[in-house]
Design an enzyme around this catalytic site. Structure first.
Site, PDB file in Angstrom:
ATOM      1  N   HIS A  53     -12.258   9.116  21.850  1.00  0.00           N
ATOM      2  CA  HIS A  53     -11.746   9.506  20.536  1.00  0.00           C
ATOM      3  C   HIS A  53     -10.336   8.946  20.361  1.00  0.00           C
ATOM      4  CE1 HIS A  53     -14.602  13.054  20.225  1.00  0.00           C
ATOM      5  NE2 HIS A  53     -14.524  12.959  21.536  1.00  0.00           N
ATOM      6  N   GLU A 135      -9.485  11.815  24.527  1.00  0.00           N
ATOM      7  CA  GLU A 135      -8.743  11.473  23.316  1.00  0.00           C
ATOM      8  C   GLU A 135      -7.623  10.500  23.660  1.00  0.00           C
ATOM      9  OE1 GLU A 135      -9.152  12.616  20.161  1.00  0.00           O
ATOM     10  OE2 GLU A 135     -10.376  14.441  20.346  1.00  0.00           O
ATOM     11  N   HIS A 171     -16.639   8.256  19.462  1.00  0.00           N
ATOM     12  CA  HIS A 171     -17.064   9.307  18.534  1.00  0.00           C
ATOM     13  C   HIS A 171     -17.788   8.679  17.344  1.00  0.00           C
ATOM     14  CE1 HIS A 171     -15.711  13.466  16.784  1.00  0.00           C
ATOM     15  NE2 HIS A 171     -16.982  13.441  17.100  1.00  0.00           N
ATOM     16  N   ASP A 181     -13.540   7.396  14.751  1.00  0.00           N
ATOM     17  CA  ASP A 181     -12.626   7.137  15.855  1.00  0.00           C
ATOM     18  C   ASP A 181     -13.394   6.729  17.111  1.00  0.00           C
ATOM     19  OD1 ASP A 181     -13.473  10.011  15.744  1.00  0.00           O
ATOM     20  OD2 ASP A 181     -12.320  10.168  17.596  1.00  0.00           O
TER      21      ASP A 181
HETATM   22 ZN   LIG Z   1     -13.169  12.160  17.634  1.00  0.00          ZN
END
Ligand SMILES: [Zn+2]
Length: 210
Positions: A53, A135, A171, A181
Site C-alpha cells: 500500500h 504500507e 492494494h 495504491d
Molecule cells: Zn491501501
C-alpha cells in the site's frame, strides 16, 4: 535466539547461528507500536500474500506521525480538513515504511490486520484473513525513495523466510476499481529484481516490459 555452546568462541557462534530477525510474529528491526485494530486470523489460515500500500497523512505530507496515530486510534480528526473524510475509521497494517526506510510494526504478523477491505486475489477473497499488509509512506502517482525499496526488499525476504509467502500484490490489484495504491509511481520491476531469488508470484501488470 539460539544459545551458543558455553565453550564456543563468540565469533564462531555468531557465524554459525545468526540471530533470527523474528520474535514470533514481531519483526525485531522494526519500531514496535501496537495497534488495537486487529483480530484473529481464521483457523488454518495460510499466510501466503504480501499486500503493498501507500499512505501519507495529510496526503503528500511526510514524517508527520499522523499515520502512526491513525493506526493506533489516536489521530485528532479535527487537526486537518482531510481527516473529516476518514473520521472514526479503525484501520491498521502490519508494517509502515517511512521515506527514510524506517520500519514500523503495528500488528503481530500472526494476527489479522485491517488494511485490505473488500478484496480478492489468487482465487481467494477477504485478503486480510491470510495476508500481511505493508504500507509505504507516499502518495499515489508519486515515486518512492531508494531507502524504502531497500527496507521493503529486506522485509519481504525476511517475511518469506518466516511465512509461506508465495504472492505479492498491490492494494490496487486486489481491490481494482476501488483502490489505486501504491500507484504508478511504485517501481515494481525494481522490487521484483531485488527479490528475484524468491519463488514469488506477481501481478502480470508489474513486469518490467509493461
Ligand atoms: Zn491501501
Amino acid at each position: 535466539m539460539t544459545a551458543k555452546p558455553p565453550t564456543a568462541p563468540n565469533i564462531e557462534a555468531a557465524g554459525r547461528w545468526p540471530a533470527s530477525p523474528w520474535n514470533g510474529g514481531w519483526y525485531l528491526p522494526a519500531q514496535i507500536l501496537p495497534s488495537p485494530n486487529f483480530g484473529a486470523r481464521p483457523e488454518g489460515a495460510q499466510i501466503d500474500l504480501l499486500v503493498l500500500h501507500s499512505i501519507s497523512l495529510p496526503p503528500g505530507e511526510y514524517g508527520t506521525g499522523a499515520v502512526q496515530q491513525l493506526f493506533t486510534n489516536r489521530l485528532d480528526w479535527d487537526a486537518h480538513p482531510y481527516y473529516q473524510g476518514i473520521r472514526g475509521v479503525e484501520v491498521s497494517a502490519h508494517f509502515f515504511i517511512t521515506r527514510e526506510g524506517r520500519v514500523w510494526q503495528f500488528v503481530d504478523c500472526g494476527q489479522r490486520a485491517w488494511h485490505a477491505g473488500a478484496s480478492h486475489w489468487r482465487g481467494r477473497g477477504n485478503c486480510n484473513d491470510d495476508s500481511i499488509g505493508i504500507e509505504l509512506e507516499g502518495l499515489e502517482g508519486l515515486t518512492f525513495e531508494p531507502a524504502q525499496y531497500a527496507a521493503l526488499a529486506q522485509l519481504c525476504a525476511d517475511l518469506a523466510a518466516h511465512y509461506p509467502i508465495r504472492h505479492v500484490a498491490g492494494h490496487e490489484h486486489i481491490a481494482p476499481g476501488r483502490k489505486r495504491d501504491p500507484g504508478p509511481g511504485f517501481d515494481w520491476p525494481r522490487l521484483r529484481s531485488a527479490l528475484a531469488g524468491q519463488a514469488l508470484q506477481w501481478p502480470a501488470a508489474t513486469a518490467a516490459d509493461v
